[in-house]
Design a protein around this motif. Structure first.
Motif, mmCIF file in Angstrom:
data_model
loop_
_atom_site.group_PDB
_atom_site.id
_atom_site.type_symbol
_atom_site.label_atom_id
_atom_site.label_comp_id
_atom_site.label_asym_id
_atom_site.label_seq_id
_atom_site.Cartn_x
_atom_site.Cartn_y
_atom_site.Cartn_z
ATOM 1 N N ALA A 13 0.734 -1.209 -0.083
ATOM 2 C CA ALA A 13 -0.156 -0.086 0.014
ATOM 3 C C ALA A 13 0.968 1.284 -0.107
ATOM 4 O O ALA A 13 0.466 2.388 -0.450
ATOM 5 N N GLU A 14 1.977 1.396 0.596
ATOM 6 C CA GLU A 14 2.810 2.162 0.686
ATOM 7 C C GLU A 14 3.910 2.452 -0.533
ATOM 8 O O GLU A 14 4.772 3.376 -0.492
ATOM 9 N N GLY A 15 3.835 1.508 -1.202
ATOM 10 C CA GLY A 15 4.754 1.487 -2.397
ATOM 11 C C GLY A 15 5.964 0.842 -2.335
ATOM 12 O O GLY A 15 6.951 1.276 -3.089
ATOM 13 N N ILE A 16 6.275 0.527 -1.360
ATOM 14 C CA ILE A 16 7.714 0.103 -1.003
ATOM 15 C C ILE A 16 8.119 -1.140 -1.538
ATOM 16 O O ILE A 16 9.237 -1.441 -2.197
ATOM 17 N N ALA A 17 7.121 -1.890 -2.100
ATOM 18 C CA ALA A 17 7.481 -3.067 -2.842
ATOM 19 C C ALA A 17 6.153 -3.260 -3.896
ATOM 20 O O ALA A 17 4.914 -2.879 -3.335
ATOM 21 N N GLU A 18 6.292 -3.747 -5.014
ATOM 22 C CA GLU A 18 4.941 -4.124 -5.792
ATOM 23 C C GLU A 18 4.132 -5.184 -5.215
ATOM 24 O O GLU A 18 2.950 -5.036 -5.281
ATOM 25 N N THR A 19 5.059 -6.284 -4.685
ATOM 26 C CA THR A 19 4.140 -7.367 -4.208
ATOM 27 C C THR A 19 4.862 -7.656 -2.562
ATOM 28 O O THR A 19 6.067 -7.715 -2.726
ATOM 29 N N MET A 20 4.008 -8.240 -1.825
ATOM 30 C CA MET A 20 4.640 -8.846 -0.606
ATOM 31 C C MET A 20 3.463 -9.856 -0.060
ATOM 32 O O MET A 20 2.473 -9.150 0.129
ATOM 33 N N SER A 21 3.999 -10.753 0.455
ATOM 34 C CA SER A 21 3.037 -11.682 1.140
ATOM 35 C C SER A 21 3.431 -11.875 2.148
ATOM 36 O O SER A 21 4.443 -11.875 2.796
ATOM 37 N N HIS A 22 2.362 -12.481 3.262
ATOM 38 C CA HIS A 22 2.699 -12.761 4.708
ATOM 39 C C HIS A 22 3.707 -13.851 4.783
ATOM 40 O O HIS A 22 4.719 -13.750 5.877
ATOM 41 N N GLN A 23 3.711 -14.773 3.942
ATOM 42 C CA GLN A 23 4.598 -15.947 3.925
ATOM 43 C C GLN A 23 5.948 -15.221 3.624
ATOM 44 O O GLN A 23 7.002 -15.824 4.344
ATOM 45 N N ARG A 24 6.177 -14.496 2.632
ATOM 46 C CA ARG A 24 7.436 -13.637 2.480
ATOM 47 C C ARG A 24 7.924 -12.971 3.819
ATOM 48 O O ARG A 24 9.144 -13.211 4.136
ATOM 49 N N VAL A 25 7.266 -12.288 4.266
ATOM 50 C CA VAL A 25 7.601 -11.664 5.687
ATOM 51 C C VAL A 25 7.940 -12.703 6.596
ATOM 52 O O VAL A 25 9.090 -12.450 7.200
ATOM 53 N N SER A 26 7.304 -13.633 6.823
ATOM 54 C CA SER A 26 7.620 -14.552 7.720
ATOM 55 C C SER A 26 9.151 -15.301 7.336
ATOM 56 O O SER A 26 9.821 -15.644 8.190
ATOM 57 N N GLN A 27 9.316 -15.587 5.920
ATOM 58 C CA GLN A 27 10.669 -15.997 5.495
ATOM 59 C C GLN A 27 11.669 -15.113 5.909
ATOM 60 O O GLN A 27 12.933 -15.639 6.409
ATOM 61 N N LEU A 28 11.415 -13.846 5.833
ATOM 62 C CA LEU A 28 12.428 -12.837 6.055
ATOM 63 C C LEU A 28 12.536 -13.029 7.408
ATOM 64 O O LEU A 28 13.889 -12.622 7.849
ATOM 65 N N HIS A 29 11.734 -13.050 8.462
ATOM 66 C CA HIS A 29 12.007 -13.054 9.704
ATOM 67 C C HIS A 29 12.800 -14.488 10.231
ATOM 68 O O HIS A 29 13.640 -14.060 10.952
ATOM 69 N N ARG A 30 12.655 -15.294 9.483
ATOM 70 C CA ARG A 30 13.379 -16.477 9.828
ATOM 71 C C ARG A 30 14.957 -16.536 9.220
ATOM 72 O O ARG A 30 15.619 -17.033 9.946
#
Length: 77
Positions: A13-30
């Protein structure tokens, strides 16, 4: 504090990335040691948006880059 799902929604929504999933956020966290601290709320995980926003803004995207192959050493001349 926002859930990983809300974090992914805000990144788009803030235009930081075109797409992002909660799974990707979780993967980055790990996988990324630079990921902001995470708090467990019940079975969900949450992150402070005030820390996560700068993380995503400064994060270098490596889309399509092979990370499973060792890097070749650069020959110095």
């Amino acid at each position: 504090m926002v859930s990983f799902r809300e974090c992914a929604r805000r990144v788009v929504a803030e235009g930081i990335a075109e797409t992002m999933s909660h799974q990707r956020v979780s993967q980055l966290h790990r996988q990324d040691p630079d990921f902001p601290p995470v708090v467990e709320v019940g079975r969900a995980k949450a992150v402070d948006w005030m820390l996560a926003r700068p993380y995503f803004q400064t994060r270098k995207s490596r889309q399509g880059e092979r990370t499973d192959l060792p890097k070749k050493p650069v020959a110095e001349a």
